[in-house]
Scaffold this active site. Structure first.
Site, PDB file in Angstrom:
ATOM      1  N   ASP A  39     -31.090  -3.971   8.215  1.00  0.00           N
ATOM      2  CA  ASP A  39     -30.237  -5.007   7.597  1.00  0.00           C
ATOM      3  C   ASP A  39     -28.937  -4.433   7.029  1.00  0.00           C
ATOM      4  O   ASP A  39     -28.157  -5.136   6.396  1.00  0.00           O
ATOM      5  CB  ASP A  39     -31.010  -5.727   6.485  1.00  0.00           C
ATOM      6  CG  ASP A  39     -31.442  -4.774   5.370  1.00  0.00           C
ATOM      7  OD1 ASP A  39     -31.143  -3.566   5.453  1.00  0.00           O
ATOM      8  OD2 ASP A  39     -32.078  -5.241   4.402  1.00  0.00           O
ATOM      9  N   GLY A  40     -28.714  -3.115   7.221  1.00  0.00           N
ATOM     10  CA  GLY A  40     -27.447  -2.521   6.777  1.00  0.00           C
ATOM     11  C   GLY A  40     -27.542  -1.777   5.451  1.00  0.00           C
ATOM     12  O   GLY A  40     -26.591  -1.115   5.034  1.00  0.00           O
ATOM     13  N   LYS A 192      10.058   4.079 -10.579  1.00  0.00           N
ATOM     14  CA  LYS A 192       9.526   3.123  -9.588  1.00  0.00           C
ATOM     15  C   LYS A 192       8.936   1.898 -10.285  1.00  0.00           C
ATOM     16  O   LYS A 192       8.230   2.035 -11.264  1.00  0.00           O
ATOM     17  CB  LYS A 192       8.428   3.812  -8.765  1.00  0.00           C
ATOM     18  CG  LYS A 192       7.637   2.873  -7.873  1.00  0.00           C
ATOM     19  CD  LYS A 192       6.482   3.584  -7.169  1.00  0.00           C
ATOM     20  CE  LYS A 192       5.139   3.065  -7.628  1.00  0.00           C
ATOM     21  NZ  LYS A 192       3.999   3.604  -6.882  1.00  0.00           N
ATOM     22  N   SER A 224      -1.124   6.053   0.437  1.00  0.00           N
ATOM     23  CA  SER A 224      -1.929   5.049   1.135  1.00  0.00           C
ATOM     24  C   SER A 224      -1.091   4.408   2.250  1.00  0.00           C
ATOM     25  O   SER A 224      -1.143   4.818   3.398  1.00  0.00           O
ATOM     26  CB  SER A 224      -2.432   4.018   0.130  1.00  0.00           C
ATOM     27  OG  SER A 224      -3.164   3.036   0.792  1.00  0.00           O
ATOM     28  N   THR A 225      -0.230   3.449   1.893  1.00  0.00           N
ATOM     29  CA  THR A 225       0.623   2.812   2.916  1.00  0.00           C
ATOM     30  C   THR A 225       1.867   3.641   3.208  1.00  0.00           C
ATOM     31  O   THR A 225       2.561   3.397   4.179  1.00  0.00           O
ATOM     32  CB  THR A 225       1.098   1.432   2.432  1.00  0.00           C
ATOM     33  OG1 THR A 225       1.930   1.628   1.269  1.00  0.00           O
ATOM     34  CG2 THR A 225      -0.061   0.535   2.078  1.00  0.00           C
ATOM     35  N   GLY A 227       4.455   3.461   1.351  1.00  0.00           N
ATOM     36  CA  GLY A 227       5.592   2.690   0.832  1.00  0.00           C
ATOM     37  C   GLY A 227       6.309   3.377  -0.323  1.00  0.00           C
ATOM     38  O   GLY A 227       7.544   3.451  -0.349  1.00  0.00           O
ATOM     39  N   THR A 228       5.542   3.898  -1.260  1.00  0.00           N
ATOM     40  CA  THR A 228       6.133   4.561  -2.436  1.00  0.00           C
ATOM     41  C   THR A 228       6.959   5.767  -1.993  1.00  0.00           C
ATOM     42  O   THR A 228       8.096   5.958  -2.431  1.00  0.00           O
ATOM     43  CB  THR A 228       4.996   5.024  -3.382  1.00  0.00           C
ATOM     44  OG1 THR A 228       4.222   3.897  -3.735  1.00  0.00           O
ATOM     45  CG2 THR A 228       5.535   5.712  -4.617  1.00  0.00           C
TER      46      THR A 228
HETATM   47  C1  R5P Z   1       0.357   4.845  -7.647  1.00  0.00           C
HETATM   48  O1  R5P Z   1       0.657   4.823  -8.844  1.00  0.00           O
HETATM   49  C2  R5P Z   1      -0.074   6.100  -6.948  1.00  0.00           C
HETATM   50  O2  R5P Z   1       0.167   7.242  -7.712  1.00  0.00           O
HETATM   51  C3  R5P Z   1       0.599   6.220  -5.589  1.00  0.00           C
HETATM   52  O3  R5P Z   1       1.998   6.356  -5.794  1.00  0.00           O
HETATM   53  C4  R5P Z   1       0.346   4.995  -4.752  1.00  0.00           C
HETATM   54  O4  R5P Z   1      -1.017   4.698  -4.724  1.00  0.00           O
HETATM   55  C5  R5P Z   1       0.822   5.212  -3.346  1.00  0.00           C
HETATM   56  O5  R5P Z   1       0.508   4.084  -2.583  1.00  0.00           O
HETATM   57  P1  R5P Z   1       1.339   3.712  -1.320  1.00  0.00           P
HETATM   58  O6  R5P Z   1       1.329   4.909  -0.400  1.00  0.00           O
HETATM   59  O7  R5P Z   1       0.605   2.541  -0.723  1.00  0.00           O
HETATM   60  O8  R5P Z   1       2.719   3.335  -1.759  1.00  0.00           O
END
Ligand code: R5P
Length: 300
Positions: A39-40, A192, A224-225, A227-228
């Site tokens: 069932d996972g 930021k 993560s993405t 973007g920052t």
């Molecule tokens: C946010 O405060 C973290 O320190 C990273 O700057 C953030 O999680 C980076 O996320 P992403 O790569 O999506 O912009």
């Protein structure tokens, strides 16, 4: 290095740190058997008796954060019930760490839920490599130990001329300070702002700072993405930086993020090996020796 734990139990997310530090400490590695029920649900069993032994459970909580969390809880509980004398946990990447306060009414403090559950299950001490912030360190001061994941990244930039280190936000200023200290160069931060509702990021920094012809390194805990970092790169290039390097401890690198960062103009991306998620165009750095030294220092 002297033996810090009798046993080390690497879980499924561990990117090889458990075995590596077991050989440095001269500890025995315990096999942890897992399987999925039809069932996972997850089944887990320790492969040998841990009665009366000091054990270090090693996990990284990406990818499949929720699954890795449950696996960690089950392993702690199994060690507790089997009579281990001390149960410590090393989390090389702690998921949910960015939700460390209530930003909007109605939200949880996710990181507290995660850590409290591990302690409740029986963890005596939890080492976390480069936690997102020091907020949980204050909440769980008896049980939580932060391990610096930034300093070991410095060796990839050693010898670079005219280097300036940047944090992409004020929250990461201590990381920029540690990297700049290790490299013996100056550091600054970018201001930021993230819209809590739309997720939109905008960045600026000191008007009087001229980066013409200089090499910059942006250091963050998590990418993560991308973007920052991409926003920060654009800003540094606009101010004259001739080469921009990127350093992070935890490379989540969701689909398209590396292309986004390289497309923004990054020359290199350097990342700690804190998860088993490995992507192209990123230079990974093993952290196990540094982690072992920090654990030895904390446990003494
Ligand atoms: C946010 O405060 C973290 O320190 C990273 O700057 C953030 O999680 C980076 O996320 P992403 O790569 O999506 O912009």
């Amino acid at each position: 290095m002297c033996r810090m734990y009798d046993l080390i139990a690497p879980l499924s997310g561990d990117p090889g740190v458990g075995n590596a530090i077991a050989s440095l400490f001269g500890s025995r590695v315990v096999k942890v058997h897992t399987k999925d029920h039809p069932d996972g649900e997850l089944y887990l069993r320790l492969g040998e008796s841990v009665k009366g032994e000091d054990i270090l459970i090693v996990q990284s909580m990406y990818p499949s954060q929720d699954r890795k969390f449950i696996e960690t809880l089950l392993a702690i509980d199994a060690a507790k019930r089997s009579g281990a004398s001390e149960i410590d946990v090393l989390i090389t990447y702690l998921a949910y760490a960015r939700q460390d306060k209530v930003f909007l009414e109605g939200e949880p403090v996710s990181v507290n839920t995660i850590l409290r559950s591990m302690i409740h299950a029986g963890a005596d001490r939890i080492y976390v490599v480069e936690p997102h912030s020091d907020i949980p360190l204050k909440t769980f001061r008896e049980n939580l130990v932060a391990i610096d994941g930034v300093t070991p990244l410095a060796r990839r930039f050693a010898g670079e001329k005219d280097l300036v280190v940047f944090s992409p936000d004020i929250g990461g200023i201590d990381r920029a300070a540690r990297l700049s200290r290790a490299l013996g160069v100056e550091f600054h931060y970018i201001d930021k702002k993230r819209d809590r509702f739309t997720g939109e990021v905008s960045s600026t920094f000191r008007e009087d700072l001229d980066l013409s012809g200089r090499t910059t390194v942006i250091v963050d805990d998590i990418i993560s993405t991308g973007g920052t970092i991409a926003k920060a790169i654009e800003l540094l290039i606009k101010r004259g930086s001739s080469k921009v390097y990127v350093a992070c401890v935890h490379g989540i690198f969701v689909k398209g993020s590396v292309e986004r960062i390289l497309g923004a103009g990054a020359h290199r991306i350097v990342c700690g090996k804190t998860t088993s998620h490995i992507v192209d165009h990123v230079e990974y750095i093993d952290l196990h020796e540094h982690i072992a030294e920090e654990i030895s220092r904390a446990k003494r």
